[in-house]
Design an enzyme around this catalytic site. Sequence first.
Site, PDB file in Angstrom:
ATOM      1  CE1 TYR A 181      26.209  45.826  24.378  1.00 22.36           C
ATOM      2  CE2 TYR A 181      25.959  48.174  24.856  1.00 22.36           C
ATOM      3  CZ  TYR A 181      26.622  47.141  24.205  1.00 22.36           C
ATOM      4  OH  TYR A 181      27.683  47.418  23.397  1.00 22.36           O
ATOM      5  CB  THR A 255      34.389  57.527  38.860  1.00 19.21           C
ATOM      6  OG1 THR A 255      33.069  57.517  39.413  1.00 19.21           O
ATOM      7  CG2 THR A 255      34.439  58.496  37.691  1.00 19.21           C
TER       8      THR A 255
END
Length: 343
Positions: A181, A255
Amino acid sequence: MDIIWELFIILHANFLTCISAQPNAPKIHEGWWAYKEVVQGSFVPVPSFWGLVNSAWNLCSVGKRQSPINIETSHMIFDPFLTPIRLNTGGRKNICHREEGNAAGPCQVGGTMYNTGRHVSLRMDKEHLVNISGGPMTYSHRLEEIRLHFGSEDGQGSEHLLNGQAFTGEVQLIHYNHELYTNYTEAAKSPNGLVIVSIFMKIAETSNAFLNRMLNRDTITRITYKNDAYLLTGLNIEEIYPETSSFITYDGSMTIPPCFETATWILMNKPVYITRMQMHSLRLLSQNQPSQIFLSMSDNIRPVQPLNNRCIRTNINFSMQGKDCPNNRAQKLQYRVNEWLLK
């Protein structure tokens, strides 16, 4: 929470669901979330609401591989194929091997330290690239950002728990897969996109050399308020790592919203240390700008999530007692195969 406030939250969430169904509904701002209730009367979603207020964040509620988790050391599986993590700052000559007792050459980096209102964030510059490989990784991953999580009290502050116990804080080194990526944003929502190295923080008389550069009084007071920034140079990235090649790893998620399940977590088997004064300085950082009421950034943690039968692997060999064994007793934790499968 009183009944009126709870009812307000439910009605507010229902309202958001309704407007999101409208064809021309305004897009909910991606920064509209919090770790804890900030001001009574103005609803900002806390972790239990992240997945309910924005359809793009639904993994925060329905995901099965969410982070952080509670690491039960008795459930870990020894994987002999987990090699030590390697640091590389560009070119084979600059590889820093994380081996106990092996101090390689310096891995110099620089970056800008920010108060984001939620984290102390060190975002790396593009001049000195830091890549990691080895461990559970098939691809090389590039360091994008270092985030600090910490508590308002010494017995809390880490996102991950170890046998149900929290640490005072947690350093998270966030890397993206630069082989597949082009940038962090693309990798974060893609398979095999992220690797996050997690290191617990504990309070001691002396501090970790890397964290000392970030948290000494002359530096940390430059980012007291939200959106404050301060440039740091000449950092040795090797110094942030504790002196161990042992770690624990599992497949999980970011998270923070949108909680994409694209992260491989690597938790180092030793903590790093900061002083009590440095922890006090962290707790004096504000979530808000100077014109607003002071609210400490502390307790910037997402609660632990269900393991859901995920495998927690480690390169700690429990069949050999030693200082790397978390519960200091020999265990034979390994895969077993039925003999008929091999015929």
